[in-house]
Motif scaffolding. Sequence first.
Motif, PDB file in Angstrom:
ATOM      1  N   VAL A 199     -88.099  37.900  11.728  1.00 19.35           N
ATOM      2  CA  VAL A 199     -86.672  37.380  12.324  1.00 19.35           C
ATOM      3  C   VAL A 199     -86.829  36.054  13.090  1.00 19.35           C
ATOM      4  CG1 VAL A 199     -86.995  38.260  14.798  1.00 19.35           C
ATOM      5  CG2 VAL A 199     -84.621  38.490  13.565  1.00 19.35           C
ATOM      6  N   GLY A 200     -87.938  35.644  13.269  1.00 15.46           N
ATOM      7  CA  GLY A 200     -88.263  34.444  13.913  1.00 15.46           C
ATOM      8  C   GLY A 200     -88.204  33.451  12.875  1.00 15.46           C
ATOM      9  N   ASP A 201     -88.638  33.697  11.877  1.00 17.66           N
ATOM     10  CA  ASP A 201     -88.521  32.721  10.451  1.00 17.66           C
ATOM     11  C   ASP A 201     -87.243  32.546  10.087  1.00 17.66           C
ATOM     12  OD1 ASP A 201     -91.256  32.661  10.148  1.00 17.66           O
ATOM     13  OD2 ASP A 201     -91.407  34.153   8.493  1.00 17.66           O
ATOM     14  N   TRP A 202     -86.313  33.567  10.405  1.00 20.06           N
ATOM     15  CA  TRP A 202     -84.879  33.556   9.824  1.00 20.06           C
ATOM     16  C   TRP A 202     -84.181  32.671  11.193  1.00 20.06           C
ATOM     17  CZ3 TRP A 202     -80.984  35.360  12.823  1.00 20.06           C
ATOM     18  CH2 TRP A 202     -79.487  35.433  12.452  1.00 20.06           C
TER      19      TRP A 202
ATOM     20  N   GLU B  47     -76.681  51.491   8.008  1.00 21.77           N
ATOM     21  CA  GLU B  47     -75.168  51.872   8.232  1.00 21.77           C
ATOM     22  C   GLU B  47     -75.465  52.405   9.831  1.00 21.77           C
ATOM     23  OE1 GLU B  47     -72.103  52.244   5.404  1.00 21.77           O
ATOM     24  OE2 GLU B  47     -72.178  54.140   6.117  1.00 21.77           O
ATOM     25  N   ALA B  48     -76.342  53.414   9.941  1.00 25.20           N
ATOM     26  CA  ALA B  48     -76.362  54.098  11.147  1.00 25.20           C
ATOM     27  C   ALA B  48     -76.664  53.238  12.362  1.00 25.20           C
ATOM     28  CB  ALA B  48     -77.563  54.936  11.244  1.00 25.20           C
ATOM     29  N   PHE B  49     -77.419  52.156  12.052  1.00 32.82           N
ATOM     30  CA  PHE B  49     -77.691  51.067  13.180  1.00 32.82           C
ATOM     31  C   PHE B  49     -76.448  50.162  13.332  1.00 32.82           C
ATOM     32  CE2 PHE B  49     -82.123  50.822  14.573  1.00 32.82           C
ATOM     33  CZ  PHE B  49     -82.655  51.537  13.585  1.00 32.82           C
ATOM     34  N   GLU B  50     -75.414  50.056  12.303  1.00 30.98           N
ATOM     35  CA  GLU B  50     -74.252  49.314  12.641  1.00 30.98           C
ATOM     36  C   GLU B  50     -73.284  50.145  13.278  1.00 30.98           C
ATOM     37  OE1 GLU B  50     -74.320  46.678   8.286  1.00 30.98           O
ATOM     38  OE2 GLU B  50     -72.944  48.463   8.601  1.00 30.98           O
ATOM     39  N   ALA B  51     -73.270  51.520  12.906  1.00 29.97           N
ATOM     40  CA  ALA B  51     -72.464  52.335  13.577  1.00 29.97           C
ATOM     41  C   ALA B  51     -72.742  52.515  14.950  1.00 29.97           C
ATOM     42  CB  ALA B  51     -72.489  53.762  12.883  1.00 29.97           C
ATOM     43  N   ARG B  52     -74.107  52.537  15.289  1.00 28.65           N
ATOM     44  CA  ARG B  52     -74.434  52.792  16.660  1.00 28.65           C
ATOM     45  C   ARG B  52     -74.023  51.531  17.593  1.00 28.65           C
ATOM     46  NH1 ARG B  52     -80.062  50.615  18.290  1.00 28.65           N
ATOM     47  NH2 ARG B  52     -80.462  51.110  20.444  1.00 28.65           N
ATOM     48  N   ALA B  53     -74.180  50.322  17.060  1.00 33.33           N
ATOM     49  CA  ALA B  53     -74.120  49.061  17.692  1.00 33.33           C
ATOM     50  C   ALA B  53     -72.815  49.062  17.953  1.00 33.33           C
ATOM     51  CB  ALA B  53     -74.677  47.931  17.050  1.00 33.33           C
TER      52      ALA B  53
ATOM     53  N   HIS C  77     -77.062  45.934  19.322  1.00 36.28           N
ATOM     54  CA  HIS C  77     -76.565  44.865  18.195  1.00 36.28           C
ATOM     55  C   HIS C  77     -77.858  44.061  17.984  1.00 36.28           C
ATOM     56  CE1 HIS C  77     -74.282  41.389  16.685  1.00 36.28           C
ATOM     57  NE2 HIS C  77     -74.851  40.812  17.272  1.00 36.28           N
ATOM     58  N   ILE C  78     -78.706  43.610  18.842  1.00 38.43           N
ATOM     59  CA  ILE C  78     -79.832  42.870  18.583  1.00 38.43           C
ATOM     60  C   ILE C  78     -80.724  43.770  17.619  1.00 38.43           C
ATOM     61  CG2 ILE C  78     -81.805  41.588  19.555  1.00 38.43           C
ATOM     62  CD1 ILE C  78     -79.233  40.124  19.740  1.00 38.43           C
ATOM     63  N   GLN C  79     -81.058  44.950  18.014  1.00 42.00           N
ATOM     64  CA  GLN C  79     -81.881  45.526  17.281  1.00 42.00           C
ATOM     65  C   GLN C  79     -81.421  46.070  15.762  1.00 42.00           C
ATOM     66  OE1 GLN C  79     -82.464  49.227  19.531  1.00 42.00           O
ATOM     67  NE2 GLN C  79     -84.107  48.199  20.586  1.00 42.00           N
ATOM     68  N   LEU C  80     -79.974  45.823  15.679  1.00 45.65           N
ATOM     69  CA  LEU C  80     -79.608  45.934  14.167  1.00 45.65           C
ATOM     70  C   LEU C  80     -80.080  44.517  13.382  1.00 45.65           C
ATOM     71  CD1 LEU C  80     -77.489  46.676  11.746  1.00 45.65           C
ATOM     72  CD2 LEU C  80     -75.723  45.779  13.262  1.00 45.65           C
ATOM     73  N   ILE C  81     -79.745  43.531  14.137  1.00 45.84           N
ATOM     74  CA  ILE C  81     -80.247  42.097  13.607  1.00 45.84           C
ATOM     75  C   ILE C  81     -81.852  42.104  12.955  1.00 45.84           C
ATOM     76  CG2 ILE C  81     -80.639  39.851  13.838  1.00 45.84           C
ATOM     77  CD1 ILE C  81     -78.215  39.700  15.768  1.00 45.84           C
ATOM     78  N   ILE C  82     -82.550  42.862  13.950  1.00 45.72           N
ATOM     79  CA  ILE C  82     -83.746  42.691  13.611  1.00 45.72           C
ATOM     80  C   ILE C  82     -84.226  43.675  12.450  1.00 45.72           C
ATOM     81  CG2 ILE C  82     -86.301  43.257  14.305  1.00 45.72           C
ATOM     82  CD1 ILE C  82     -85.347  42.806  17.305  1.00 45.72           C
ATOM     83  N   VAL C  83     -83.761  44.885  12.508  1.00 46.97           N
ATOM     84  CA  VAL C  83     -83.832  45.711  11.280  1.00 46.97           C
ATOM     85  C   VAL C  83     -83.283  45.019   9.946  1.00 46.97           C
ATOM     86  CG1 VAL C  83     -83.108  47.931  10.159  1.00 46.97           C
ATOM     87  CG2 VAL C  83     -83.959  47.740  12.734  1.00 46.97           C
ATOM     88  N   THR C  84     -82.124  44.535   9.977  1.00 46.03           N
ATOM     89  CA  THR C  84     -81.510  43.764   8.947  1.00 46.03           C
ATOM     90  C   THR C  84     -82.341  42.816   8.375  1.00 46.03           C
ATOM     91  OG1 THR C  84     -79.395  44.256   9.813  1.00 46.03           O
ATOM     92  CG2 THR C  84     -79.176  42.920   8.020  1.00 46.03           C
TER      93      THR C  84
END
Lengths: 659, 659
Positions: B353-356, B480-486, B521-528
Amino acid sequence: MAVDHAAAEVDHLAAERAAARFDVEAMKIAWAGSRHAVDVADRMARLVASDPVFRKDNRTMLSRKDLFKDTLRKAAHAWKRIVELRLTEEEASLLRQYVDQPGYVDLHWGMFVPAIKGQGTEEQQKKWLPLAYKFQIIGCYAQTELGHGSNVQGLETTATFDPMTDEFVIHSPTLTSSKWWPGGLGKASTHAVVYARLITEGKDYGIHGFIVQLRSLEDHSPLPGVTLGDIGGKFGSGAYNSMDNGVLRFDHVRIPRDQMLMRLSQVTREGKYVQSDVPKQLLYGTMVYVRQSIVADASKALSRAVCIAVRYSAIRKQFGSQDGGPETQVLNYRTQQSRLFPLLASAYAFRFVGDWLNWLYTDVTQKLEVKDYSTLQEAHACTAGLKAVTTSATADAIEECRKLCGGHGYLNSSGLPELFAVYVPACTYEGDNVVLLLQVARILMKTVSQLTSGKQPVGTMAYMGKVQHLMQSKCAVKTEAFEARALRMAVNCAQNIGQASNQEEGFYERSPDLLEAAVAHIQLIIVTKFIEKVHQDIPGHGVKEQLQNLCNVYALYTLHKHLGDFLATGSLTPKQGALANEQLGKLYAQVRPNAVALVDAFNYTDHYLGSVLGRYDGNVYPALYEEAWKDPLNETVVPEGYHEYLRPLLKQQLKLSRL
Amino acid sequence: MAVDHAAAEVDHLAAERAAARFDVEAMKIAWAGSRHAVDVADRMARLVASDPVFRKDNRTMLSRKDLFKDTLRKAAHAWKRIVELRLTEEEASLLRQYVDQPGYVDLHWGMFVPAIKGQGTEEQQKKWLPLAYKFQIIGCYAQTELGHGSNVQGLETTATFDPMTDEFVIHSPTLTSSKWWPGGLGKASTHAVVYARLITEGKDYGIHGFIVQLRSLEDHSPLPGVTLGDIGGKFGSGAYNSMDNGVLRFDHVRIPRDQMLMRLSQVTREGKYVQSDVPKQLLYGTMVYVRQSIVADASKALSRAVCIAVRYSAIRKQFGSQDGGPETQVLNYRTQQSRLFPLLASAYAFRFVGDWLNWLYTDVTQKLEVKDYSTLQEAHACTAGLKAVTTSATADAIEECRKLCGGHGYLNSSGLPELFAVYVPACTYEGDNVVLLLQVARILMKTVSQLTSGKQPVGTMAYMGKVQHLMQSKCAVKTEAFEARALRMAVNCAQNIGQASNQEEGFYERSPDLLEAAVAHIQLIIVTKFIEKVHQDIPGHGVKEQLQNLCNVYALYTLHKHLGDFLATGSLTPKQGALANEQLGKLYAQVRPNAVALVDAFNYTDHYLGSVLGRYDGNVYPALYEEAWKDPLNETVVPEGYHEYLRPLLKQQLKLSRL
């Protein structure tokens, strides 16, 4: 009454104190346990705070050698005062607590003496205890080895009986068998209780304790065959570096046969190994004692950190004004409250469960004396688990309190870095927390497996007897939700293990889940004991109401933090979880005006707190500024090294300089 | 190839390395980003490790003054080597990283130079940057004050324009306005960018930056009106104590008008305040840059801790044998795996995620240059949130790794105490994590409120556009579960705030929930971003499979840890949660044989790791034993203080002794 700030000229927290809706003096009694406990603690705290030998504000700046010498000085001075003032055992113990510097005396009184009391014969006690009581010898407890910690059965040191000379030969056969970590061993102790594999008649009888003299009583030099040293620097500045955790190797050191601790088993003159008829269960009693004192220490450490963070959060201001007007006290922020108040509640929760554990120890001891072992296993599980849960929570909480103080919490003058560094070993010593929780889990699994056989669980496990009810019901009552969660998690684990072909393998595979089940069980105990406390008669205006609030904060915070457990087991509905969270927000608003007074009730002196941020008078910023100038770096305006390393750089003459 | 152990005679981890099911050399490239990145890092790491000036194994034993002098020496020597070897900017930066000792150069390059670049006019850059690039001046960044941290608008230092002399008068009107914390300020810097309230024509125009000379370039003494000092010792031994975090007070110090950083606004010769046409948004670009580098640092710190804990867990043995046979490697225990492998996975997750984020910074910069501000807010939220989540997780993880090493993790020679103490300020500096998460939450709330107006969210918030779908569906797919949760947590917060009579008051009341929504929201980004990485072409035998495993570990561990969120929002069913947990256990078994090779892929030298427990060759116990004897306490067998404080105690002559 708070002690070393009577003459304070300013009280920046006066408005906070005036806003409290309860009788702080009465809360001090509720916290300490009795009027007597408040008074004696107050007296000892003042005695220490007013004595310049016990100053500790400069401790983090001392070199290792100076710090150790300072510890020796404080220990000797404390003993001198104890003797001069003819202090009682209770007073002496409190005095040592307020000196607040880890040192060899902790192990001498806390481990060496109890080991002899618990494992020595009457004759051995008569010989050794008077020497220890008068400090004619200094003792420590040498169990762990370089390669062996939690698993006592894996120790390698040997004690081989030599019938020719009626002696044991103590020996370290490998590098990894070096004794490693015992406090007081490195530099101070003259004697140790050494744990070693007993070998006689060619057979290994496992681990036993032996009293071994390590150093000459004439000149303190190590005896022949004994190699001794300190194991090196540890986490933090100051902190546990005052302690001489030591390394010890034996090269065929001989001790008389009667220095084996022989209460539970003996070796005869001929070398026969004989078990005594003293029940081995007695050893558990000692473990219960040591661990209940660790739980009591957790509430002390946590309450100190919380005291600092609450007071400074009432002083510190950030944001809150868009137009240059005064900023808002950070204690008013909901985010600050939602992180800090659960820790304040935890400090009280751990205090009360600690009091109860102390009672449990007495109860177990009395039962042991009449050979009633019925509650021993449950008491053992309960103390092991409470040790694990309270020390882990406290270590995390101290660090959270440090972060809640913002950048200034990172300064040594805040006291929090040292409080953390000195506290964290509690998660590891006297049983690694994970190992202990697995022990709890093992007993939980055993209890679950016996439920069908009609064996009624006792004590803190009694709720598991309500298995029919708890497995089915939706839980309305708060405690019942904690019971249902704990029981259902345990039953789930038991069912999953039951499906494994091999039970031991199943236990191993499920061990991460078992840890969670054990934590759920222990949190139930903490909540239950807090509730029992607030159901008692508690005198003082508003005191009971405050404790009721804190009890609710602790329970609802725990529920919110572990909501996954409650929902996954169906012990609560999502709606109930949301309502609990609503309720928590309202409770924080109730705690807010009382927060400063609730930490005043701990009755800690500024000396004991050791924190510029946690000062009773709240006069933080001038004190921070003043402390800064004491750093050795400020002895000169231009730093040492300027001429060698800065000037050549700035003057572009680096290549010519010697480095 | 691991670097400073080529000549090792023993490799206790050889069997572990042989068991790995992937190409470690290829993984090094995946971790570092390219073959070139591996090579240059390897070269710089060796350069540092082989140079005796850069030794750091004795660092925790140095006094504050000696440690600071050592830092000056290392900085000068590093600069000398950089110049001599004509290192590129990339090489120089890596060399400084491997020197691994906080010091004034970090602020000089990391804050002083970028501030002038970002906020200085072209003319100002031409004047000041060459001086800084050649170290003819040393600069720091003086923003925070004794009484003011996160809230920049609350700063009190004033810069009042005097049209008579065409100068600004820099002044500290109160004690709390003392500059406090800036690194490099206390002892080393000659100059600073000072943030102060600009006052001209009797009006306060808020906070602006000014270049102020602090010390004489001839003899390094503070200039008239300037009071300078170090703010004192900080958390840990060694650690950040090598840095001269400073205090600075101004007594009406005059600087020429052209030392105000004037890119965004100017004060004219007459004292008129004029805004330039350079868009203020440019400042956000700098913030994105600084914070993305903090995320990159998080993966470095975390991977070091994990490397130590994994290697030592493969060496350390405990329990597992009832009959005195060999014990089991602790890395085989499920409890150890369930605590350690998620941290290993997190190290990789944060790396990618740092590279990104690094890519995002380039993207934002390019857009800013063509005045496209469409993604700026989202990029700002995303970097702020990732800074908060990765630094908090890393700080906790380092301490967890320390505990996972048992008692020995508490020794300075394990390297973990210093790694922790030097890392934790990252949670507070460059934006306190809670403050940053609330900024994220504010943007989330804004985005939610705009969903009905048909405004499509962009970038990492694009998923919120799927609101209809995500609010209703049961989620089968993991992402999608991470998206729905966030999304559901954000929408819940927005609804609750909407019910408040005052929106700002509602935001304040709900801020603890908002923190949780921001984290989701941020954890979703990391997972994605991890999933996106794994979907790329990744060369090397088995490399992609390993990263896939780690990606799943990270996602399922996060899911398990925050199960309450997923269940409460109905984003998962309890059954799905239980299945995820089952799956996690199986993944650990997959990671186990590859664990040591997965940390070898970080390619850290023993010098950089600085840990006896994390040695590449696994030869831990002899090294621990050897380290112990280096402690100053072991210089004498009988400790200093024996004659004053131990002998009188033992000889019962304490009352006669002077204390």
